[in-house]
Scaffold this motif. Structure first.
Motif, PDB file in Angstrom:
ATOM      1  N   GLU A 257     -42.649  -8.678  -9.072  1.00  0.00           N
ATOM      2  CA  GLU A 257     -41.678  -8.341  -8.026  1.00  0.00           C
ATOM      3  C   GLU A 257     -41.199  -6.924  -8.243  1.00  0.00           C
TER       4      GLU A 257
ATOM      5  N   GLU B 219     -34.983  -8.407  -4.396  1.00  0.00           N
ATOM      6  CA  GLU B 219     -36.449  -8.318  -4.397  1.00  0.00           C
ATOM      7  C   GLU B 219     -36.901  -7.572  -3.141  1.00  0.00           C
TER       8      GLU B 219
ATOM      9  N   ASN C  38     -43.143  -7.706  -3.453  1.00  0.00           N
ATOM     10  CA  ASN C  38     -43.703  -8.753  -4.287  1.00  0.00           C
ATOM     11  C   ASN C  38     -45.221  -8.676  -4.195  1.00  0.00           C
TER      12      ASN C  38
END
Ligand code: ATP
Ligand code: MG
Length: 406
Positions: free
Chosen positions: A211, A260, A263
């Motif tokens: 991530e 995040e 990813n």
């Protein structure tokens, strides 16, 4: 652009139903409009930012050999049944719909299956690989909670790239290249020094993934960062075994909240096998293609920038994704300078509205254009203007020439 013609209005107060800072600032600044929770319309200012983020991502995807496509949002359930992901138990945030004849359709939440299926028409031999295909397209996810503004939409724009390689080795080489490219992208959008490559779980695809996590108190994730090495581990895989594998020392890690923003996943041959995406090897034998997927949420990037690069007065856009480069504040007529800036190709928002200076300055701070230039009665004849850098607050006098050359 003349600010008097901009239909979006700024507002002093944040809407009472917006709890996240990014949505509060972006709604107040007239960048986005909330339709329902987790569903936002981009207004002219917001769209300019979004388009800049999109172009940076597109440029970087093209550099590593990405070929752009635009896939459909409506998806055939049969494809998803092959990989056992149609069931709501498997993917719990599906939006689904039905044709008039009652046949079900999926509304895209991701595109591994349809793209693997599509490529069965185009990939035959080892000579057709490796391949990197991406799109910048809308995803729909029935998220349980959507209180984080642009950071967690129920409808959102994602760049998703999928890699198709002949071997694990070939896959790994591209995967590392993509990780480097992600770093570059987050640098370019202004999040570089706060964003860490973070070892994480692989979810439904594989054991592990990477991530890209931007430090922020508004983040939903907890990560442990090694500041020196510039890497991190997600709490979900924070074990002694993992730390040993990564060569990290527990004592040197600091716990942080993070968002995040991207990813990347190794997918192995799970989807290629399910869809029958095989290639004929040099040895004449058929093998499943080795896949990877690489996502970035464009709105989440924009929301994250709003979240981490703002102050109590408003937004602070990095030059690379700012809606305009210069905010020209006309306390007297500034159309001469406005025209010159436009001719010089400078992206300029000219506040030509009939308002008090204080109101114009407050709006400029809220909207967050990097450079503010004030034209007033006082400096009108002097050829010099007051110049303020929104990020640093530094103010100086600047000549017209200097301004046009900037
Ligand atoms: P999360 O863990 O935050 O729910 P995810 O792991 O499900 O996200 P992916 O499927 O890997 O996300 O999607 C790739 C990228 O798309 C994410 O890294 C993020 O930048 C973005 N993204 C995912 N879900 C959303 C959302 N609901 N709204 C906006 N962006 C999103
Ligand atoms: Mg995730």
């Amino acid at each position: 652009m003349l600010q008097s013609t901009l239909f979006s209005k700024t507002r002093k107060e944040a809407p009472s139903d917006e709890v996240s800072k990014n949505a509060q600032l972006l709604v107040r600044g007239g960048f986005i409009h909330k339709e329902i929770a987790g569903v936002y319309t981009y207004l002219p200012l917001g769209l300019r930012v979004l388009n800049k983020i999109e172009n940076i991502i597109r440029e970087e995807m093209n550099v590593i050999g990405g070929q752009e496509v635009f896939m459909t949002t409506l998806q055939d359930p049969e494809i998803w049944k092959k990989s056992d992901r149609w069931d709501d138990e498997k993917i719990d945030n599906w939006f689904k719909t039905k044709l008039k004849n009652e046949n079900e359709l999926g509304i895209a939440n991701t595109h591994e299956e349809p793209l693997a299926k599509l490529l069965t028409d185009h990939v035959n031999s080892y000579k057709d690989l490796p391949l990197y295909v991406y799109q910048i397209q809308t995803k729909f996810r029935n998220e349980l909670r959507a209180k984080s503004g642009l950071m967690r939409g129920r409808e959102f724009l994602m760049k998703d790239l999928y890699s198709f390689s002949r071997t694990e080795e070939e896959h790994k080489e591209f995967y590392e290249k993509a990780a480097e490219t992600y770093k570059k992208i987050f640098d370019r959008v202004g999040l570089g020094d706060k964003t860490y490559r973070t070892f994480a779980s692989g979810g439904s695809f594989s054991k592990f993934s990477d991530e890209f996590q931007t430090l922020s108190r508004a983040g939903e994730d907890t990560i442990y960062i090694d500041e020196k090495k510039g890497v991190a581990v997600n709490k979900e895989v924070f074990t002694d075994d993992v730390l040993a594998e990564l060569g990290l020392e527990k004592a040197k890690l600091v716990e942080k909240k993070a968002i995040e923003v991207g990813n990347i996943f190794p997918l192995g041959t799970k989807y290629s096998e399910a869809q029958g995406l095989l290639f004929r090897g040099e040895d004449g034998k058929d093998k499943p293609v080795v896949m990877g997927s690489y996502g970035i949420g464009l709105g989440r990037v924009m929301g994250t920038v709003a979240e981490v690069l703002s102050d109590d007065k408003g937004l602070i856009w990095p030059l690379s994704i700012a809606p305009f480069k210069v905010h020209l504040i006309g306390l007297s007529d500034a159309s001469d300078l406005y025209n010159k800036l436009k001719e010089a190709g400078v992206e300029v928002l000219y506040d030509d509205r009939d308002l008090q200076a204080g109101q114009k300055f407050a709006d400029a701070d809220l909207i967050g254009v990097p450079y503010r230039v004030v034209v007033s009665e006082r400096n009108a004849g002097s050829g010099k203007f007051e110049f303020t850098n929104r990020a640093t607050g530094e103010t100086k006098e600047i000549t017209e020439d200097e301004l046009l050359k900037m």
